[in-house]
Write a protein that holds these residues in place. Structure first.
Motif, short mmCIF file in Angstrom:
data_model
loop_
_atom_site.label_atom_id
_atom_site.label_comp_id
_atom_site.label_asym_id
_atom_site.label_seq_id
_atom_site.Cartn_x
_atom_site.Cartn_y
_atom_site.Cartn_z
N PRO A 1 -9.21 -0.32 2.80
CA PRO A 1 -7.78 -0.55 2.55
C PRO A 1 -7.52 -1.33 1.26
CG PRO A 1 -8.31 -1.00 4.85
CD PRO A 1 -9.61 -0.78 4.14
N ALA A 2 -8.42 -2.26 0.92
CA ALA A 2 -8.22 -3.08 -0.27
C ALA A 2 -8.29 -2.26 -1.57
CB ALA A 2 -9.25 -4.20 -0.32
N ARG A 3 -8.88 -1.08 -1.52
CA ARG A 3 -8.99 -0.24 -2.72
C ARG A 3 -7.78 0.67 -2.91
NH1 ARG A 3 -13.98 -0.56 -5.04
NH2 ARG A 3 -15.75 -1.21 -3.75
N GLN A 4 -6.86 0.68 -1.98
CA GLN A 4 -5.74 1.61 -2.03
C GLN A 4 -4.52 0.99 -2.72
OE1 GLN A 4 -6.93 4.51 -0.89
NE2 GLN A 4 -8.73 3.30 -0.31
N SER A 5 -3.64 1.86 -3.21
CA SER A 5 -2.34 1.41 -3.69
C SER A 5 -1.57 0.83 -2.50
CB SER A 5 -1.58 2.59 -4.29
OG SER A 5 -0.29 2.20 -4.71
N GLN A 6 -0.87 -0.28 -2.71
CA GLN A 6 -0.27 -0.99 -1.57
C GLN A 6 1.22 -1.26 -1.78
OE1 GLN A 6 -2.91 -4.38 -1.23
NE2 GLN A 6 -4.68 -3.04 -0.94
N VAL A 7 1.93 -1.42 -0.69
CA VAL A 7 3.37 -1.59 -0.71
C VAL A 7 3.75 -2.88 -1.43
CG1 VAL A 7 5.45 -1.88 0.70
CG2 VAL A 7 3.67 -0.26 1.41
N LYS A 8 4.81 -2.80 -2.22
CA LYS A 8 5.28 -3.93 -3.00
C LYS A 8 6.13 -4.85 -2.12
CE LYS A 8 8.30 -2.95 -6.16
NZ LYS A 8 8.90 -2.46 -7.42
N THR A 9 5.51 -5.92 -1.63
CA THR A 9 6.24 -6.89 -0.81
C THR A 9 5.59 -8.25 -0.95
OG1 THR A 9 7.06 -7.39 1.42
CG2 THR A 9 4.87 -6.42 1.27
N TRP A 10 6.40 -9.30 -0.97
CA TRP A 10 5.90 -10.66 -1.12
C TRP A 10 4.92 -10.97 0.00
CZ3 TRP A 10 7.32 -15.48 1.53
CH2 TRP A 10 6.87 -16.62 0.86
N THR A 11 3.71 -11.42 -0.34
CA THR A 11 2.64 -11.60 0.65
C THR A 11 1.94 -12.94 0.43
OG1 THR A 11 2.31 -9.19 0.60
CG2 THR A 11 0.60 -10.51 1.67
N PRO A 12 2.48 -14.03 0.99
CA PRO A 12 1.83 -15.34 0.80
C PRO A 12 0.57 -15.52 1.63
CG PRO A 12 3.71 -15.56 2.24
CD PRO A 12 3.71 -14.14 1.77
N VAL A 13 0.38 -14.66 2.65
CA VAL A 13 -0.81 -14.76 3.50
C VAL A 13 -1.45 -13.37 3.58
CG1 VAL A 13 -1.67 -15.26 5.81
CG2 VAL A 13 0.24 -16.58 4.89
N MET A 14 -2.67 -13.25 3.08
CA MET A 14 -3.35 -11.96 3.12
C MET A 14 -3.82 -11.64 4.53
SD MET A 14 -6.64 -10.63 0.91
CE MET A 14 -7.82 -11.63 1.82
N ALA A 15 -3.74 -10.38 4.91
CA ALA A 15 -4.21 -9.93 6.22
C ALA A 15 -5.71 -10.12 6.34
CB ALA A 15 -3.85 -8.46 6.43
N ALA A 16 -6.19 -10.23 7.57
CA ALA A 16 -7.61 -10.49 7.82
C ALA A 16 -8.51 -9.40 7.27
CB ALA A 16 -7.86 -10.68 9.31
N ASP A 17 -8.01 -8.16 7.19
CA ASP A 17 -8.83 -7.06 6.69
C ASP A 17 -8.63 -6.78 5.21
OD1 ASP A 17 -6.30 -6.00 6.72
OD2 ASP A 17 -6.81 -4.21 7.89
N GLY A 18 -7.78 -7.56 4.55
CA GLY A 18 -7.56 -7.37 3.12
C GLY A 18 -6.73 -6.16 2.77
N SER A 19 -6.01 -5.60 3.74
CA SER A 19 -5.25 -4.39 3.49
C SER A 19 -4.03 -4.61 2.60
CB SER A 19 -4.80 -3.77 4.82
OG SER A 19 -4.04 -4.70 5.58
N ASP A 20 -3.67 -5.86 2.35
CA ASP A 20 -2.56 -6.18 1.45
C ASP A 20 -3.04 -7.08 0.31
OD1 ASP A 20 -3.04 -8.39 2.98
OD2 ASP A 20 -1.03 -8.52 3.85
N LEU A 21 -4.26 -6.83 -0.15
CA LEU A 21 -4.86 -7.64 -1.22
C LEU A 21 -4.00 -7.67 -2.47
CD1 LEU A 21 -7.17 -9.11 -2.74
CD2 LEU A 21 -8.13 -6.84 -3.21
N VAL A 22 -3.51 -6.50 -2.91
CA VAL A 22 -2.82 -6.42 -4.19
C VAL A 22 -1.51 -7.23 -4.17
CG1 VAL A 22 -1.97 -4.90 -5.99
CG2 VAL A 22 -3.89 -4.17 -4.57
N PRO A 23 -0.61 -7.04 -3.21
CA PRO A 23 0.58 -7.91 -3.19
C PRO A 23 0.25 -9.37 -2.97
CG PRO A 23 0.50 -6.53 -1.23
CD PRO A 23 -0.54 -6.00 -2.16
N ALA A 24 -0.85 -9.66 -2.26
CA ALA A 24 -1.26 -11.06 -2.08
C ALA A 24 -1.67 -11.68 -3.42
CB ALA A 24 -2.41 -11.15 -1.08
N LEU A 25 -2.40 -10.92 -4.23
CA LEU A 25 -2.78 -11.42 -5.56
C LEU A 25 -1.55 -11.61 -6.44
CD1 LEU A 25 -6.01 -9.35 -6.28
CD2 LEU A 25 -5.87 -11.80 -5.85
N GLN A 26 -0.61 -10.65 -6.39
CA GLN A 26 0.59 -10.78 -7.21
C GLN A 26 1.43 -11.97 -6.77
OE1 GLN A 26 1.37 -9.44 -9.97
NE2 GLN A 26 3.40 -10.37 -10.15
#
Length: 388
Positions: free
Chosen positions: A208-233
Protein backbone atom coordinates in the motif's frame (compact mmCIF):
# COMPACT_ATOMS: atom_id res chain seq x y z
CA UNK A 1 4.42 8.10 31.54
CA UNK A 2 3.84 4.38 31.94
CA UNK A 3 6.18 3.00 34.57
CA UNK A 4 5.29 -0.71 34.53
CA UNK A 5 4.01 -3.34 32.11
CA UNK A 6 2.84 -6.72 33.45
CA UNK A 7 1.96 -9.90 31.56
CA UNK A 8 0.91 -13.25 32.98
CA UNK A 9 0.24 -16.50 31.15
CA UNK A 10 0.83 -15.32 27.55
CA UNK A 11 2.98 -17.73 25.53
CA UNK A 12 6.42 -17.79 27.21
CA UNK A 13 5.57 -14.85 29.50
CA UNK A 14 4.55 -16.85 32.56
CA UNK A 15 4.73 -13.85 34.91
CA UNK A 16 6.74 -10.94 33.55
CA UNK A 17 6.81 -7.45 35.08
CA UNK A 18 9.12 -4.89 33.48
CA UNK A 19 9.73 -1.20 34.18
CA UNK A 20 9.48 1.30 31.33
CA UNK A 21 11.46 4.50 30.89
CA UNK A 22 11.12 7.40 28.49
CA UNK A 23 12.87 5.11 25.97
CA UNK A 24 12.85 1.37 26.62
CA UNK A 25 14.94 -1.04 24.54
CA UNK A 26 14.09 -4.75 24.55
CA UNK A 27 16.72 -7.10 23.11
CA UNK A 28 17.50 -10.81 23.17
CA UNK A 29 18.16 -13.83 20.99
CA UNK A 30 15.61 -15.34 18.65
CA UNK A 31 12.79 -17.15 20.41
CA UNK A 32 13.24 -15.61 23.88
CA UNK A 33 9.86 -13.84 23.90
CA UNK A 34 10.47 -10.36 22.45
CA UNK A 35 7.64 -10.71 19.94
CA UNK A 36 5.38 -12.10 22.66
CA UNK A 37 5.98 -9.00 24.76
CA UNK A 38 5.20 -6.81 21.74
CA UNK A 39 2.00 -8.79 20.97
CA UNK A 40 0.88 -8.63 24.59
CA UNK A 41 1.11 -4.82 24.46
CA UNK A 42 -0.97 -4.86 21.27
CA UNK A 43 -3.56 -7.05 22.99
CA UNK A 44 -3.68 -4.71 25.96
CA UNK A 45 -4.31 -1.75 23.66
CA UNK A 46 -7.23 -3.65 22.15
CA UNK A 47 -9.20 -3.51 25.41
CA UNK A 48 -10.28 0.07 24.68
CA UNK A 49 -11.78 -0.61 21.25
CA UNK A 50 -13.26 -4.09 21.59
CA UNK A 51 -10.43 -5.80 19.68
CA UNK A 52 -8.89 -7.91 22.46
CA UNK A 53 -11.18 -10.94 22.50
CA UNK A 54 -11.59 -11.14 18.68
CA UNK A 55 -7.80 -10.94 18.34
CA UNK A 56 -7.32 -13.81 20.75
CA UNK A 57 -10.01 -15.84 19.00
CA UNK A 58 -8.27 -15.35 15.63
CA UNK A 59 -5.13 -16.83 17.16
CA UNK A 60 -7.03 -20.04 17.90
CA UNK A 61 -8.56 -19.09 21.22
CA UNK A 62 -7.11 -18.59 24.65
CA UNK A 63 -5.83 -22.16 24.87
CA UNK A 64 -3.52 -21.51 21.90
CA UNK A 65 -1.70 -18.55 23.47
CA UNK A 66 -1.57 -19.58 27.13
CA UNK A 67 1.63 -20.43 28.96
CA UNK A 68 2.15 -24.15 28.32
CA UNK A 69 4.62 -24.91 31.11
CA UNK A 70 3.98 -25.91 34.74
CA UNK A 71 1.93 -23.57 36.90
CA UNK A 72 4.84 -23.20 39.30
CA UNK A 73 8.53 -23.60 38.42
CA UNK A 74 10.38 -24.56 41.59
CA UNK A 75 14.04 -23.98 42.39
CA UNK A 76 14.55 -27.75 42.25
CA UNK A 77 13.24 -27.75 38.68
CA UNK A 78 15.58 -24.90 37.71
CA UNK A 79 18.52 -26.71 39.34
CA UNK A 80 17.66 -29.94 37.50
CA UNK A 81 17.05 -31.87 40.71
CA UNK A 82 13.51 -32.84 39.71
CA UNK A 83 11.88 -33.06 36.28
CA UNK A 84 9.84 -30.16 34.95
CA UNK A 85 6.22 -31.20 35.38
CA UNK A 86 2.84 -29.84 36.37
CA UNK A 87 0.70 -30.83 39.29
CA UNK A 88 -2.33 -33.05 38.94
CA UNK A 89 -4.61 -30.27 40.16
CA UNK A 90 -4.21 -26.57 39.37
CA UNK A 91 -3.77 -24.17 42.26
CA UNK A 92 -5.30 -21.20 40.39
CA UNK A 93 -7.76 -20.72 37.53
CA UNK A 94 -6.48 -20.62 33.95
CA UNK A 95 -5.73 -16.96 33.35
CA UNK A 96 -4.18 -14.53 30.91
CA UNK A 97 -3.33 -11.28 32.69
CA UNK A 98 -2.36 -7.96 31.12
CA UNK A 99 -1.75 -4.69 32.90
CA UNK A 100 0.10 -1.41 33.12
CA UNK A 101 0.65 1.30 35.69
CA UNK A 102 1.81 4.89 35.86
CA UNK A 103 2.27 7.25 38.79
CA UNK A 104 -1.37 8.33 38.36
CA UNK A 105 -3.48 5.43 37.08
CA UNK A 106 -3.15 1.72 36.43
CA UNK A 107 -5.24 -0.99 34.81
CA UNK A 108 -5.31 -4.77 34.72
CA UNK A 109 -7.48 -7.31 32.94
CA UNK A 110 -7.90 -11.02 33.68
CA UNK A 111 -9.04 -13.21 30.78
CA UNK A 112 -10.13 -16.81 31.24
CA UNK A 113 -11.60 -19.82 29.52
CA UNK A 114 -15.22 -19.55 28.36
CA UNK A 115 -18.01 -20.93 30.49
CA UNK A 116 -19.22 -24.23 28.96
CA UNK A 117 -22.46 -23.62 27.10
CA UNK A 118 -24.27 -24.56 23.90
CA UNK A 119 -22.46 -22.54 21.25
CA UNK A 120 -20.14 -23.00 18.30
CA UNK A 121 -17.97 -20.08 19.50
CA UNK A 122 -15.98 -22.12 22.00
CA UNK A 123 -12.68 -20.39 21.13
CA UNK A 124 -13.88 -17.00 22.37
CA UNK A 125 -12.27 -16.27 25.75
CA UNK A 126 -14.08 -14.30 28.43
CA UNK A 127 -13.10 -11.27 30.47
CA UNK A 128 -13.37 -12.38 34.08
CA UNK A 129 -12.09 -9.31 35.89
CA UNK A 130 -10.90 -5.73 35.30
CA UNK A 131 -9.54 -3.15 37.71
CA UNK A 132 -8.68 0.54 37.37
CA UNK A 133 -6.60 1.83 40.25
CA UNK A 134 -4.72 4.96 41.27
CA UNK A 135 -0.96 5.03 41.62
CA UNK A 136 1.59 2.41 40.57
CA UNK A 137 0.18 -0.55 42.53
CA UNK A 138 -3.27 -2.10 42.77
CA UNK A 139 -4.45 -2.21 46.39
CA UNK A 140 -7.95 -2.28 47.89
CA UNK A 141 -7.65 1.35 48.99
CA UNK A 142 -6.41 2.50 45.56
CA UNK A 143 -9.08 0.69 43.50
CA UNK A 144 -11.33 3.12 41.61
CA UNK A 145 -13.38 0.78 39.40
CA UNK A 146 -13.74 -2.97 39.21
CA UNK A 147 -15.48 -5.53 37.09
CA UNK A 148 -16.18 -9.14 38.04
CA UNK A 149 -17.70 -11.13 35.21
CA UNK A 150 -20.70 -9.05 34.09
CA UNK A 151 -20.94 -6.64 37.04
CA UNK A 152 -19.17 -3.26 37.08
CA UNK A 153 -18.76 -1.11 40.19
CA UNK A 154 -17.15 2.31 40.68
CA UNK A 155 -16.13 4.05 43.85
CA UNK A 156 -17.94 7.32 44.62
CA UNK A 157 -17.19 7.70 48.35
CA UNK A 158 -18.56 4.15 48.50
CA UNK A 159 -18.89 1.31 46.00
CA UNK A 160 -21.76 1.70 43.58
CA UNK A 161 -22.92 -0.84 40.99
CA UNK A 162 -23.23 0.92 37.62
CA UNK A 163 -23.75 -1.98 35.22
CA UNK A 164 -24.97 -5.55 35.31
CA UNK A 165 -25.00 -7.85 32.33
CA UNK A 166 -21.86 -6.56 30.60
CA UNK A 167 -21.01 -9.20 27.96
CA UNK A 168 -17.86 -11.14 28.74
CA UNK A 169 -16.39 -10.22 25.33
CA UNK A 170 -16.41 -6.44 26.00
CA UNK A 171 -14.16 -4.44 28.28
CA UNK A 172 -15.64 -1.92 30.69
CA UNK A 173 -13.22 0.58 29.12
CA UNK A 174 -15.11 0.22 25.86
CA UNK A 175 -18.59 0.38 27.35
CA UNK A 176 -18.37 3.06 30.08
CA UNK A 177 -16.92 6.40 29.00
CA UNK A 178 -19.09 9.11 30.56
CA UNK A 179 -16.64 11.88 31.56
CA UNK A 180 -18.71 12.93 34.57
CA UNK A 181 -19.69 9.53 35.92
CA UNK A 182 -16.53 7.55 35.06
CA UNK A 183 -13.61 9.99 34.60
CA UNK A 184 -10.96 7.42 35.56
CA UNK A 185 -12.30 4.87 33.07
CA UNK A 186 -12.35 7.50 30.35
CA UNK A 187 -8.79 8.57 31.18
CA UNK A 188 -7.48 5.00 30.90
CA UNK A 189 -9.50 4.42 27.73
CA UNK A 190 -8.06 7.52 26.05
CA UNK A 191 -4.55 6.65 27.16
CA UNK A 192 -4.67 3.11 25.80
CA UNK A 193 -6.40 4.12 22.57
CA UNK A 194 -3.57 6.57 21.94
CA UNK A 195 -0.88 3.87 21.85
CA UNK A 196 0.60 3.20 18.40
CA UNK A 197 2.29 0.07 17.10
CA UNK A 198 4.45 -0.25 14.00
CA UNK A 199 5.66 -3.67 13.02
CA UNK A 200 5.43 -5.51 9.72
CA UNK A 201 5.52 -2.79 7.05
CA UNK A 202 5.00 -4.28 3.61
CA UNK A 203 7.59 -3.23 1.03
CA UNK A 204 6.74 -5.64 -1.81
CA UNK A 205 5.75 -4.24 -5.24
CA UNK A 206 2.05 -4.31 -4.32
CA UNK A 207 2.56 -2.73 -0.87
CA UNK A 208 0.00 0.00 0.00
CA UNK A 209 2.84 2.43 0.75
CA UNK A 210 3.98 2.26 -2.90
CA UNK A 211 0.60 3.33 -4.29
CA UNK A 212 -0.81 6.75 -5.11
CA UNK A 213 -2.83 7.83 -2.06
CA UNK A 214 -5.81 10.03 -1.28
CA UNK A 215 -5.06 13.67 -0.52
CA UNK A 216 -6.14 14.16 3.09
CA UNK A 217 -4.49 15.62 6.20
CA UNK A 218 -2.89 12.69 8.05
CA UNK A 219 -1.20 13.54 11.38
CA UNK A 220 -1.10 9.85 12.37
CA UNK A 221 0.09 7.23 9.89
CA UNK A 222 -1.82 3.94 9.77
CA UNK A 223 -0.13 0.86 11.22
CA UNK A 224 0.34 -0.66 7.75
CA UNK A 225 1.68 2.52 6.14
CA UNK A 226 -1.19 2.68 3.66
CA UNK A 227 -1.33 6.48 4.03
CA UNK A 228 2.43 7.12 4.04
CA UNK A 229 2.35 9.85 1.38
CA UNK A 230 -0.25 12.16 3.01
CA UNK A 231 1.43 11.47 6.37
CA UNK A 232 4.76 12.70 4.98
CA UNK A 233 3.10 15.76 3.43
CA UNK A 234 1.43 16.53 6.77
CA UNK A 235 4.87 16.47 8.42
CA UNK A 236 6.29 18.68 5.65
CA UNK A 237 3.59 21.25 6.40
CA UNK A 238 4.22 21.07 10.16
CA UNK A 239 6.89 22.26 12.58
CA UNK A 240 8.70 18.96 12.05
CA UNK A 241 9.51 19.47 8.36
CA UNK A 242 13.12 20.31 9.19
CA UNK A 243 13.46 17.15 11.30
CA UNK A 244 12.22 15.04 8.39
CA UNK A 245 14.56 16.74 5.95
CA UNK A 246 17.54 16.26 8.27
CA UNK A 247 16.73 12.58 8.86
CA UNK A 248 16.44 11.83 5.13
CA UNK A 249 19.65 13.74 4.34
CA UNK A 250 21.51 11.89 7.11
CA UNK A 251 20.38 8.46 5.90
CA UNK A 252 20.77 9.27 2.19
CA UNK A 253 23.44 11.96 1.60
CA UNK A 254 22.00 14.50 -0.80
CA UNK A 255 18.54 12.91 -0.45
CA UNK A 256 15.34 14.90 -0.48
CA UNK A 257 11.72 13.75 -0.27
CA UNK A 258 8.67 15.69 -1.45
CA UNK A 259 5.07 15.08 -2.54
CA UNK A 260 3.31 15.93 -5.81
CA UNK A 261 -0.40 16.53 -6.27
CA UNK A 262 -2.23 14.42 -8.82
CA UNK A 263 -5.83 15.57 -8.74
CA UNK A 264 -7.37 14.21 -5.54
CA UNK A 265 -4.35 11.99 -4.89
CA UNK A 266 -0.75 12.41 -3.76
CA UNK A 267 2.42 10.80 -5.15
CA UNK A 268 5.77 10.40 -3.42
CA UNK A 269 8.97 11.72 -5.00
CA UNK A 270 12.51 11.07 -3.82
CA UNK A 271 15.58 12.90 -5.13
CA UNK A 272 19.18 11.95 -4.49
CA UNK A 273 22.50 13.32 -5.73
CA UNK A 274 23.55 11.62 -8.98
CA UNK A 275 20.04 10.63 -10.11
CA UNK A 276 18.78 12.27 -13.31
CA UNK A 277 15.12 12.06 -12.27
CA UNK A 278 13.22 11.77 -8.99
CA UNK A 279 12.26 8.27 -7.92
CA UNK A 280 8.62 7.32 -7.37
CA UNK A 281 7.40 5.14 -4.52
CA UNK A 282 7.40 2.19 -6.93
CA UNK A 283 11.12 2.78 -7.65
CA UNK A 284 12.30 2.88 -4.04
CA UNK A 285 14.31 0.05 -2.53
CA UNK A 286 12.77 -1.84 0.37
CA UNK A 287 15.20 -0.20 2.80
CA UNK A 288 14.51 3.33 1.56
CA UNK A 289 10.75 2.84 1.72
CA UNK A 290 10.97 1.33 5.19
CA UNK A 291 13.08 4.25 6.43
CA UNK A 292 10.47 6.72 5.17
CA UNK A 293 7.73 4.70 6.88
CA UNK A 294 9.64 4.86 10.17
CA UNK A 295 10.22 8.58 9.71
CA UNK A 296 6.49 9.16 9.23
CA UNK A 297 5.78 7.16 12.41
CA UNK A 298 8.44 8.79 14.59
CA UNK A 299 8.00 12.40 13.45
CA UNK A 300 4.22 12.50 13.67
CA UNK A 301 2.79 15.99 14.39
CA UNK A 302 0.36 14.31 16.78
CA UNK A 303 2.67 12.28 19.04
CA UNK A 304 1.20 9.31 20.92
CA UNK A 305 1.52 8.65 24.61
CA UNK A 306 3.26 5.36 23.79
CA UNK A 307 4.96 4.45 20.51
CA UNK A 308 6.10 0.83 20.08
CA UNK A 309 8.43 -0.27 17.26
CA UNK A 310 9.11 -3.95 16.59
CA UNK A 311 12.45 -4.65 14.87
CA UNK A 312 12.66 -1.29 13.09
CA UNK A 313 16.10 -2.19 11.74
CA UNK A 314 14.64 -4.76 9.31
CA UNK A 315 15.78 -4.12 5.70
CA UNK A 316 17.83 -1.08 6.74
CA UNK A 317 21.49 -0.76 5.76
CA UNK A 318 23.74 -0.25 8.83
CA UNK A 319 24.57 3.23 7.57
CA UNK A 320 20.94 4.26 8.18
CA UNK A 321 20.89 3.24 11.84
CA UNK A 322 22.47 6.44 13.25
CA UNK A 323 19.69 8.46 11.57
CA UNK A 324 17.10 6.04 12.98
CA UNK A 325 18.59 6.46 16.47
CA UNK A 326 18.33 10.24 16.18
CA UNK A 327 14.67 9.97 15.15
CA UNK A 328 13.95 7.74 18.16
CA UNK A 329 15.63 10.26 20.46
CA UNK A 330 13.67 13.09 18.83
CA UNK A 331 10.39 11.15 19.23
CA UNK A 332 11.19 10.48 22.91
CA UNK A 333 11.03 14.22 23.62
CA UNK A 334 7.31 14.08 22.82
CA UNK A 335 6.34 10.42 23.38
CA UNK A 336 7.30 7.41 25.42
CA UNK A 337 9.04 4.95 23.07
CA UNK A 338 9.54 1.17 23.27
CA UNK A 339 11.91 -0.42 20.74
CA UNK A 340 12.11 -4.20 20.33
CA UNK A 341 15.26 -5.04 18.38
CA UNK A 342 17.79 -7.67 17.30
CA UNK A 343 20.33 -5.08 16.20
CA UNK A 344 23.43 -4.66 18.35
CA UNK A 345 24.32 -1.54 16.33
CA UNK A 346 20.95 0.07 17.04
CA UNK A 347 21.24 -0.86 20.72
CA UNK A 348 24.73 0.64 20.90
CA UNK A 349 23.56 3.82 19.18
CA UNK A 350 20.66 4.28 21.60
CA UNK A 351 22.91 3.64 24.61
CA UNK A 352 25.41 6.21 23.36
CA UNK A 353 22.70 8.81 22.63
CA UNK A 354 20.65 8.34 25.81
CA UNK A 355 23.07 6.98 28.41
CA UNK A 356 21.35 6.36 31.74
CA UNK A 357 18.05 7.64 30.33
CA UNK A 358 17.70 4.40 28.35
CA UNK A 359 15.86 1.53 30.08
CA UNK A 360 17.39 -1.60 28.54
CA UNK A 361 15.99 -5.09 29.10
CA UNK A 362 17.67 -8.16 27.65
CA UNK A 363 15.27 -11.11 27.59
CA UNK A 364 16.42 -14.68 28.14
CA UNK A 365 14.67 -18.02 28.48
CA UNK A 366 14.89 -20.47 31.33
CA UNK A 367 12.90 -23.71 31.15
CA UNK A 368 10.72 -22.14 28.48
CA UNK A 369 9.95 -19.04 30.56
CA UNK A 370 10.89 -15.53 29.46
CA UNK A 371 12.90 -13.63 32.07
CA UNK A 372 14.80 -10.34 32.19
CA UNK A 373 18.52 -11.08 32.33
CA UNK A 374 20.14 -10.14 35.63
CA UNK A 375 16.85 -9.50 37.41
CA UNK A 376 15.21 -11.70 39.98
CA UNK A 377 11.76 -11.61 41.54
CA UNK A 378 12.88 -9.00 44.08
CA UNK A 379 14.44 -6.74 41.43
CA UNK A 380 11.29 -6.17 39.42
CA UNK A 381 8.62 -3.52 40.08
CA UNK A 382 5.92 -4.34 42.62
CA UNK A 383 2.79 -5.74 41.04
CA UNK A 384 -0.32 -7.43 42.45
CA UNK A 385 -2.70 -9.33 40.15
CA UNK A 386 -5.29 -9.83 42.87
CA UNK A 387 -7.69 -12.76 42.60
CA UNK A 388 -11.00 -13.65 41.05
Amino acid sequence: MITTIAVKGFRSLRDLVVPLGRVTLVTGANGVGKSSLYRSLELLSGTANGALVPSLARQGGLASVLWAGPEVISKAMRDGEVPVQGKAKRLEPVSLGLGFASDELGYLIDIGLPTPRRTMFTNDPEIKREVVFSGPLMRPASTLARRRRSVVEVRHHRWQQVMEGLPEQFSMLNELADPEQYPELLAVRRQVRGWRFYDAFRTDPAAPARQSQVKTWTPVMAADGSDLVPALQTILESAYAENLGSAVAAAFPGGHVYVEENGTRLDLRFEQHGLLRPLTAEDLSDGTLRFLLLAAALLSPRPPGLLVLNEPETSLHPSMLPALCRMVVEASRRSQVVVVSHSTALAAGLREALGDELEHHELVKDLGETLVAGRGVFDRPLWDWGSR
